[in-house]
Design a protein around this motif. Structure first.
Motif, mmCIF file in Angstrom:
data_model
loop_
_atom_site.group_PDB
_atom_site.id
_atom_site.type_symbol
_atom_site.label_atom_id
_atom_site.label_comp_id
_atom_site.label_asym_id
_atom_site.label_seq_id
_atom_site.Cartn_x
_atom_site.Cartn_y
_atom_site.Cartn_z
ATOM 1 N N ASN A 140 13.987 33.697 -17.548
ATOM 2 C CA ASN A 140 13.737 34.970 -16.854
ATOM 3 C C ASN A 140 14.116 34.908 -15.368
ATOM 4 N N SER A 141 15.320 34.375 -15.090
ATOM 5 C CA SER A 141 15.732 34.154 -13.700
ATOM 6 C C SER A 141 16.520 35.301 -13.087
ATOM 7 N N TYR A 142 17.289 36.047 -13.909
ATOM 8 C CA TYR A 142 18.280 36.957 -13.353
ATOM 9 C C TYR A 142 18.058 38.411 -13.772
ATOM 10 N N ASP A 143 18.252 39.296 -12.786
ATOM 11 C CA ASP A 143 18.131 40.734 -13.027
ATOM 12 C C ASP A 143 19.372 41.304 -13.703
ATOM 13 N N VAL A 144 20.528 40.731 -13.387
ATOM 14 C CA VAL A 144 21.809 41.221 -13.910
ATOM 15 C C VAL A 144 22.661 40.019 -14.318
ATOM 16 N N ILE A 145 23.290 40.099 -15.475
ATOM 17 C CA ILE A 145 24.222 39.054 -15.910
ATOM 18 C C ILE A 145 25.532 39.691 -16.333
ATOM 19 N N PHE A 146 26.636 39.189 -15.787
ATOM 20 C CA PHE A 146 27.973 39.569 -16.225
ATOM 21 C C PHE A 146 28.567 38.377 -16.972
ATOM 22 N N CYS A 147 28.942 38.610 -18.224
ATOM 23 C CA CYS A 147 29.548 37.556 -19.047
ATOM 24 C C CYS A 147 30.673 38.201 -19.842
ATOM 25 N N ASN A 148 31.829 38.317 -19.216
ATOM 26 C CA ASN A 148 32.919 39.105 -19.784
ATOM 27 C C ASN A 148 34.091 38.230 -20.210
ATOM 28 N N HIS A 149 34.487 38.395 -21.464
ATOM 29 C CA HIS A 149 35.584 37.639 -22.064
ATOM 30 C C HIS A 149 35.341 36.132 -21.923
ATOM 31 N N VAL A 150 34.135 35.744 -22.320
ATOM 32 C CA VAL A 150 33.722 34.338 -22.330
ATOM 33 C C VAL A 150 33.344 33.898 -23.745
ATOM 34 N N LEU A 151 32.563 34.713 -24.439
ATOM 35 C CA LEU A 151 31.975 34.300 -25.713
ATOM 36 C C LEU A 151 33.020 34.000 -26.790
ATOM 37 N N GLU A 152 34.197 34.622 -26.698
ATOM 38 C CA GLU A 152 35.240 34.357 -27.693
ATOM 39 C C GLU A 152 35.822 32.949 -27.557
ATOM 40 N N HIS A 153 35.488 32.266 -26.454
ATOM 41 C CA HIS A 153 35.943 30.894 -26.236
ATOM 42 C C HIS A 153 34.924 29.857 -26.721
ATOM 43 N N GLY A 171 13.455 43.624 -18.484
ATOM 44 C CA GLY A 171 13.830 44.791 -17.689
ATOM 45 C C GLY A 171 15.190 44.674 -17.044
ATOM 46 N N GLY A 172 15.824 43.489 -17.151
ATOM 47 C CA GLY A 172 17.157 43.302 -16.591
ATOM 48 C C GLY A 172 18.237 43.794 -17.530
ATOM 49 N N PHE A 173 19.470 43.798 -17.048
ATOM 50 C CA PHE A 173 20.576 44.220 -17.905
ATOM 51 C C PHE A 173 21.769 43.295 -17.730
ATOM 52 N N GLY A 174 22.637 43.333 -18.724
ATOM 53 C CA GLY A 174 23.865 42.552 -18.657
ATOM 54 C C GLY A 174 25.020 43.317 -19.259
ATOM 55 N N ILE A 175 26.223 42.882 -18.936
ATOM 56 C CA ILE A 175 27.431 43.431 -19.556
ATOM 57 C C ILE A 175 28.224 42.262 -20.109
ATOM 58 N N ALA A 247 42.407 51.390 -21.204
ATOM 59 C CA ALA A 247 42.629 51.355 -22.657
ATOM 60 C C ALA A 247 41.617 52.283 -23.318
ATOM 61 N N LYS A 248 42.102 53.319 -23.975
ATOM 62 C CA LYS A 248 41.209 54.269 -24.649
ATOM 63 C C LYS A 248 40.371 53.577 -25.728
ATOM 64 N N GLY A 249 39.099 53.969 -25.795
ATOM 65 C CA GLY A 249 38.247 53.493 -26.875
ATOM 66 C C GLY A 249 37.639 52.120 -26.667
ATOM 67 N N GLU A 250 37.939 51.453 -25.548
ATOM 68 C CA GLU A 250 37.335 50.140 -25.312
ATOM 69 C C GLU A 250 35.840 50.308 -25.043
ATOM 70 N N ILE A 251 35.027 49.537 -25.754
ATOM 71 C CA ILE A 251 33.582 49.657 -25.658
ATOM 72 C C ILE A 251 33.031 48.680 -24.610
ATOM 73 N N ILE A 252 32.148 49.180 -23.746
ATOM 74 C CA ILE A 252 31.421 48.334 -22.813
ATOM 75 C C ILE A 252 30.055 48.012 -23.423
ATOM 76 N N PRO A 253 29.802 46.751 -23.805
ATOM 77 C CA PRO A 253 28.485 46.418 -24.360
ATOM 78 C C PRO A 253 27.487 46.199 -23.214
ATOM 79 N N VAL A 254 26.577 47.136 -23.026
ATOM 80 C CA VAL A 254 25.545 47.015 -21.996
ATOM 81 C C VAL A 254 24.257 46.581 -22.693
ATOM 82 N N VAL A 255 23.715 45.433 -22.294
ATOM 83 C CA VAL A 255 22.551 44.860 -22.959
ATOM 84 C C VAL A 255 21.337 44.891 -22.049
ATOM 85 N N TYR A 256 20.162 44.969 -22.667
ATOM 86 C CA TYR A 256 18.899 44.999 -21.937
ATOM 87 C C TYR A 256 17.907 44.049 -22.602
#
Length: 257
Positions: A140-153, A171-175, A247-256
């Motif tokens: 429970n350290s961070y209010d916001v996490i950005f982890c983009n184009h990492v998990l596929e690796h 209560g935090g969020f990530g993308i 790019a049309k239709g690209e989904i932004i996964p916003v997590v909470y």
């Protein structure tokens, strides 16, 4: 030029590519200056963007000035227009950014109202060298996490997602953006495919280990995240999509949490 870029991407290690890009940017900006396309991250305009891709090259997608791709520009617009990430100065948010993208790094660091930490296992521009499957951060350290184009690796993406959930504050969020085939219901992975060329053809890049399908969102939910599947380009005009090269239709996964 397209073939040269493809050769560079597929032969030069990523950490070295990052260092070399700082040298190349001013030259690219000078030769491609124009009025047709705009990078919304820095507002600079160009007659065209560059092609990009490890396998099949996508034409006119890489901004010469910020080196942003479609996903970066879309995320920037979403953060600027739909969140208080840049404007909420009443609280100091702790932000964790995996594999920090050059187009965001200095701009996020310049924000006085966030406590900004970058991390990666190999990136030369990250603050903390860390394995996403075994993070050196408290629960429970961070209010916001950005982890983009990492998990596929990451071979064990379940463990990585569990670690992301662990260090995100309630209560935090990530993308967590990923390359995704939205026509595919189930994620595809095959550890027996080890040839670099075959990986690039099947997974889209030589160092990817899977192709995510629509089940990606449900996998995040199974970890405990609440997930909004944001189709943000559907809220933009055709002119904006073209001008910003999105790019049309690209989904932004916003997590909470």
């Amino acid at each position: 030029m397209k073939q040269l870029f493809k050769l560079i991407l597929n032969t030069i290690p990523r950490p070295l590519l990052i260092r070399l890009s700082y040298i190349a940017k001013p030259v690219l900006v000078f030769f491609l200056k124009g009025k047709k396309y705009t990078d919304p991250i820095d507002g600079k305009q160009f007659k065209s963007f560059l092609s990009y891709g490890y396998g099949q090259q996508r034409p006119n997608v890489l901004s010469p000035s910020t080196l942003s791709l479609e996903r970066h520009r879309l995320l920037w617009l979403y953060l600027k227009r739909e969140t208080d990430f840049f404007t909420n100065t009443k609280q100091c948010r702790k932000v964790l950014h995996f594999a920090p993208e050059q187009c965001f790094l200095k701009r996020f660091k310049a924000l006085d109202h966030i406590d900004y930490t970058t991390t990666d296992l190999n990136s030369p521009i990250a603050d903390v060298k860390a394995d996403i499957c075994n993070l050196p951060f408290s629960d429970n350290s961070y209010d916001v996490i950005f982890c983009n184009h990492v998990l596929e690796h990451i071979p064990d993406d379940t463990k990585a997602m569990q670690e992301l959930y662990r260090v995100l504050k309630p209560g935090g969020f990530g993308i967590f953006q990923i390359p995704q085939d939205l026509t595919r219901e189930q994620t595809f992975e095959d550890n027996s495919i080890t040839d670099r060329k075959a990986r690039a053809e099947i997974f889209g890049q030589y160092d990817h280990v899977r192709v995510y399908g629509r089940d990606y969102f449900d996998k995040l939910r199974s970890i405990g995240f609440k997930v909004d599947e944001v189709d943000y380009t559907s809220q933009l005009s055709e002119e904006e999509i073209d001008t910003f090269r999105l790019a049309k239709g690209e989904i932004i996964p916003v997590v909470y949490k």
